[in-house]
Design an enzyme around this catalytic site. Structure first.
Site, PDB file in Angstrom:
ATOM      1  N   ASP A 151       6.724  -7.193  -4.150  1.00 57.84           N
ATOM      2  CA  ASP A 151       6.568  -5.739  -4.217  1.00 57.84           C
ATOM      3  C   ASP A 151       6.734  -5.365  -5.684  1.00 57.84           C
ATOM      4  O   ASP A 151       7.836  -5.382  -6.213  1.00 57.84           O
ATOM      5  CB  ASP A 151       7.634  -5.073  -3.343  1.00 57.84           C
ATOM      6  CG  ASP A 151       7.683  -3.559  -3.529  1.00 57.84           C
ATOM      7  OD1 ASP A 151       6.796  -3.008  -4.219  1.00 57.84           O
ATOM      8  OD2 ASP A 151       8.613  -2.935  -2.979  1.00 57.84           O
ATOM      9  N   LYS A 176       3.677   0.748 -14.244  1.00 53.75           N
ATOM     10  CA  LYS A 176       2.751   0.907 -13.121  1.00 53.75           C
ATOM     11  C   LYS A 176       2.069   2.276 -13.122  1.00 53.75           C
ATOM     12  O   LYS A 176       0.990   2.441 -12.580  1.00 53.75           O
ATOM     13  CB  LYS A 176       3.540   0.714 -11.823  1.00 53.75           C
ATOM     14  CG  LYS A 176       2.706   0.605 -10.573  1.00 53.75           C
ATOM     15  CD  LYS A 176       3.619   0.302  -9.394  1.00 53.75           C
ATOM     16  CE  LYS A 176       2.925   0.373  -8.067  1.00 53.75           C
ATOM     17  NZ  LYS A 176       3.874   0.086  -6.968  1.00 53.75           N
ATOM     18  N   GLU A 205       1.000  -1.114   0.163  1.00 56.63           N
ATOM     19  CA  GLU A 205       2.444  -1.079   0.409  1.00 56.63           C
ATOM     20  C   GLU A 205       2.818  -0.572   1.801  1.00 56.63           C
ATOM     21  O   GLU A 205       3.609  -1.217   2.502  1.00 56.63           O
ATOM     22  CB  GLU A 205       3.139  -0.244  -0.683  1.00 56.63           C
ATOM     23  CG  GLU A 205       3.191  -0.996  -2.018  1.00 56.63           C
ATOM     24  CD  GLU A 205       3.413  -0.106  -3.222  1.00 56.63           C
ATOM     25  OE1 GLU A 205       3.743   1.086  -3.050  1.00 56.63           O
ATOM     26  OE2 GLU A 205       3.249  -0.602  -4.354  1.00 56.63           O
ATOM     27  N   ASP A 210       5.900   6.590   2.386  1.00 55.99           N
ATOM     28  CA  ASP A 210       6.278   5.702   1.287  1.00 55.99           C
ATOM     29  C   ASP A 210       6.365   6.483  -0.019  1.00 55.99           C
ATOM     30  O   ASP A 210       5.366   6.727  -0.682  1.00 55.99           O
ATOM     31  CB  ASP A 210       5.239   4.565   1.195  1.00 55.99           C
ATOM     32  CG  ASP A 210       5.543   3.582   0.066  1.00 55.99           C
ATOM     33  OD1 ASP A 210       6.527   3.799  -0.671  1.00 55.99           O
ATOM     34  OD2 ASP A 210       4.793   2.608  -0.073  1.00 55.99           O
TER      35      ASP A 210
END
Lengths: 168, 628
Positions: free
Chosen positions: B9, B71, B172, B194
């Site tokens: 992850d 990211k 994800e 999420d």
């Protein structure tokens, strides 16, 4: 899984453009939503790239092609609008395949056409029926919608109007 | 030794690595026993690079050389909003690289985003290797479901640079659902909410006994826990200005202290109703006196600071439910993922929105990595009977640019993958020599409001009047959610000119250089990026003439596939946009002949239907219109 036979795959890929979506998913053309889904699941378990990582080269490409077509079939048949457009095309002897955006465009056009009628006679009787409704003559309106439907038995808008008149 | 594959992850703030073996799945902790490591890279003055929690601790000492939240920048163009936002808040230097890509400058050296993320991935890889006592070469890496193709490509590049064969880029929320449903034999409809450090995703899934089908996914790549921190930073910094007339944001060291304090305050408010923020020596006044920032932040205050952010997430949830054709009460469960969902404020709001308590048996920090590991293990084992099988969707509509600055949909969002669709186009002007093919992802009809994935010029047509050249453009989205576009001229023996834009921020040449620079890290050649912009050799005359016409319109013939494979060793994962040219029998009908809406029997042509379209198409005219 992952035990696809090469000859089987080659045969299927060769037939791909002749099989309609129902044949591809191995379901009846009257199959309901849940059956379509189950068929998609089992076809995917067989042909999805994840299930066939051990394959290589030409066969791997074929399986990928089949998998993509299975997705397409599901995407058309799961959606009532796209499915109606596809069925109409099939009934007219069209291709076994429809591009997704074309299915949507066709469905939109279908809906708009159906609003007034798609045949000269259907349009004529439906327009008479609308006059009857304006005049408040419900029985005459029902008769004329029914007449319109003899020319366009599949017209969803006519059907809905008839149900509405009968219910009112 | 048995083949192994890990799940990583790769988060905005933190990363986590996990492995599934022998029917069980576990997180692999780092040397300090911590299950998550900060996605932070610190470049030390002595030339060493530190990654993880220690690197995060370094930030207050050397903010200019410590890179966090990479990211948020990966796969972005330099001119994008997110980059401007990051420049305002980040102390490290964000500069422009070739082709509008983003580079991070540390001292004299520049790094691409995939290189930075690769450092984090390499760290996670070595954490796993340490724990497992063996080399790891394969991994499933997770990405936000709402990541576009550019961001996915860049993430995949990062994996390669880190010496990993990326088995799959897994969304994800899908990973989270997989971990949640693993081995339970459930039959449920669930929502995965999420909220990560930098991105928000919502996915609606149908979990069957052995199939996990994503019904819809929506998201916001500009919404995450970082934004919560930013609100607290603003509060503290603004008050400091009005109190002392000093702008702490101008001082990198003070700003890092503020960030840390804001994050801690946020975490503290998960347990307490109020927290005290106290940062001594944060600045000095005009007379050289040391100043202390001191402030009590209450939960009510925090709530009013971030409530609009939480509400924004529910707008996205509305969309996802609508796309799935469901309402909240149709759901059997809600799974929370991401650190910020630990906040009672978020939990309560989610409970209220979905009208049910979220599942409590899921660790929001670890669940994504666990799901990635489960999927990794199933991919190397092949899918066994009873294994969970994933059917995912593409989060964004795929579009092609047409004249008038518009973008026409080719594949709608939330279409399952893998999928392939074809559109036929033709020239708009007499003797037009080339067309510009631009591929976008997004939900706007206006091209500029979408993300440009790539563009190429496609030309070398025979001299012909408008409408006589036929170009088939095939769009493919594979199981990684990666996009491949192929254009074909119908004409025999034509050559194509290709111009390929960067999509991941690294050109194939740059990628090659990076991989060569670290030969030890190099993955096996089959996974290496392909050469730049190849033009496929024309296939044999015979192949074209014998090919079934319907077949060649939508699918390349066997021979054509073979030709494509030669120039594209990595066709399945596709790095950049490619142009293939192959000969084609001129007598073949246009693709649109079968799909043309005008071809309904007994129907009049509805001019209105086409009016709009024909305005759209200048460079590229849809064959449908010209035929009409």
């Amino acid at each position: 899984m992952g035990h696809l036979v090469a000859t089987e795959v080659r045969a299927l890929v060769g037939l791909l453009d002749e099989l309609d979506y129902y044949q591809l998913l191995e379901i009846d053309s009257t199959a309901q939503g849940s059956q379509v889904k189950q068929a998609y699941y089992s076809a995917s378990r067989r042909y999805h790239p994840d299930a066939n990582r051990d394959l290589e080269g030409e066969i791997s490409g074929h399986v990928h092609t089949i998998s993509k077509r299975i997705t397409e079939a599901y995407q058309v048949l799961r959606d009532p609008r796209r499915r109606r457009a596809y069925d109409a095309m099939r009934d007219e002897g069209g291709a076994a395949r429809i591009q997704l955006v074309d299915a949507v465009a066709r469905a939109d056009k279908q809906a708009r056409d159906q609003h007034e009628g798609t045949t000269p006679n259907g349009r004529r009787f439906f327009s008479l029926a609308k006059h009857d409704i304006e005049r408040g003559d419900k029985d005459a309106a029902i008769r004329n919608v029914k007449m319109a439907m003899t020319f366009e038995p599949k017209n969803a808008h006519f059907k809905a109007k008839l149900a509405e008149l009968r219910g009112a | 030794m048995a083949e192994i594959a890990i799940g990583i992850d790769l988060g905005t703030s933190n990363s986590c690595v996990s492995i599934a073996r022998g029917g069980s799945v576990e997180v692999l902790p780092n040397a300090f026993g911590e299950s998550i490591s900060a996605s932070v890279v610190a470049f030390k003055e002595d030339g060493t690079v530190q990654v993880g929690n220690a690197a995060k601790a370094n930030v207050i000492h050397d903010p200019m050389s410590t890179v966090s939240s990479a990211k948020r920048l990966i796969g972005r163009f330099f001119f994008s909003e997110e980059v401007k936002k990051a420049q305002a808040i980040c102390n490290y230097k964000i500069v422009e690289g070739p082709n509008h890509s983003v580079r991070i400058q540390v001292r004299e050296e520049q790094f691409s985003l995939p290189e930075i993320s690769a450092m984090v991935l390499r760290e996670m890889k070595s954490v796993a290797e340490e724990q497992l006592g063996q080399e790891v070469r394969k991994a499933v890496i997770t990405v936000p479901a709402y990541f576009n193709d550019n961001q996915r490509q860049a993430t995949k590049d990062a994996g390669r640079i880190a010496g990993l064969e990326v088995l799959r880029l897994l969304n994800e929320p899908t990973a989270a659902a997989l971990a949640y449903g693993f081995g339970r034999g459930l039959s449920q409809r669930v929502a995965v909410y999420d909220l990560g450090g930098g991105t928000f995703d919502i996915s609606i899934l149908e979990i069957g006994r052995d199939v996990f089908e994503v019904l819809s996914t929506c998201g916001d790549t500009y919404l995450g826990g970082d934004d919560f921190d930013d609100r607290v930073i603003d509060l503290l910094a603004d008050e400091f200005v009005s109190q002392f007339g000093i702008n702490l944001r101008g001082d990198p060291y003070a700003l890092e202290k503020l960030k840390l304090a804001a994050e801690n305050a946020k975490k503290g408010l998960s347990q307490e109703d109020e927290v005290e923020v106290r940062i001594p020596d944060i600045a000095t006044d005009g007379e050289g006196n040391s100043l202390t920032l001191q402030r009590i932040v209450t939960i009510q205050e925090f709530s009013s600071l971030v409530m609009d952010l939480i509400q924004r997430s529910f707008k996205v949830c509305d969309e996802a439910l609508q796309q799935a054709g469901l309402v909240a009460r149709d759901l059997d469960g809600v799974i929370l993922v991401g650190g910020p969902t630990r906040l009672p404020l978020v939990r309560d709001s989610v409970t209220q929105y979905f009208q049910q308590e979220p599942k409590s048996d899921v660790d929001p920090d670890e669940v994504v990595a666990l799901g990635a590991a489960i999927h990794a293990s199933s991919l190397i084992g092949g899918v066994e009977e009873g294994d969970a099988f994933l059917l995912d969707v593409t989060p964004l509509s795929l579009r092609i640019g047409v004249a008038g600055g518009l973008a026409e949909t080719v594949i709608e969002r939330n279409t399952p993958v893998p999928i392939e669709q074809a559109r036929a186009f033709t020239t708009y002007q007499d003797f037009q020599e080339s067309v510009q093919i631009k591929v976008y992802q997004g939900e706007s009809r206006k091209a500029e409001d979408n993300e440009l994935l790539g563009q190429f010029e496609f030309g070398g047509f025979k001299k012909a009047r408008r409408g006589e050249v036929q170009i088939d453009v095939t769009f493919e989205i594979n199981s990684d959610g990666l996009v491949n576009v192929t254009a074909r001229d119908q004409e025999t023996g034509q050559q194509a000119t290709t111009e390929i834009a960067l999509s991941s921020g690294l050109s194939p040449e740059e990628m090659q250089k990076i991989l060569e620079a670290s030969p030890a890290e190099r993955v096996d050649p089959s996974d290496a990026p392909e050469e730049a912009s190849p033009v496929a050799p024309p296939v044999s005359e015979e192949a074209a003439l014998t090919a079934d016409d319907e077949m060649i319109l939508s699918e390349p013939s066997d021979e054509a596939s073979a030709a494509k494979a030669k120039v594209d060793p990595n066709a399945e994962t596709g790095h950049d946009l490619k142009v293939d040219v192959e000969p084609r029998d001129l007598s073949e009908p246009l693709l649109s002949a079968e799909t043309d809406p005008t071809d309904l029997d007994g129907l009049e042509i509805d001019d209105d239907l086409f009016e709009e379209a024909s305005v759209d198409l200048a460079d590229l005219a849809s064959a449908d219109d010209l035929e009409e």
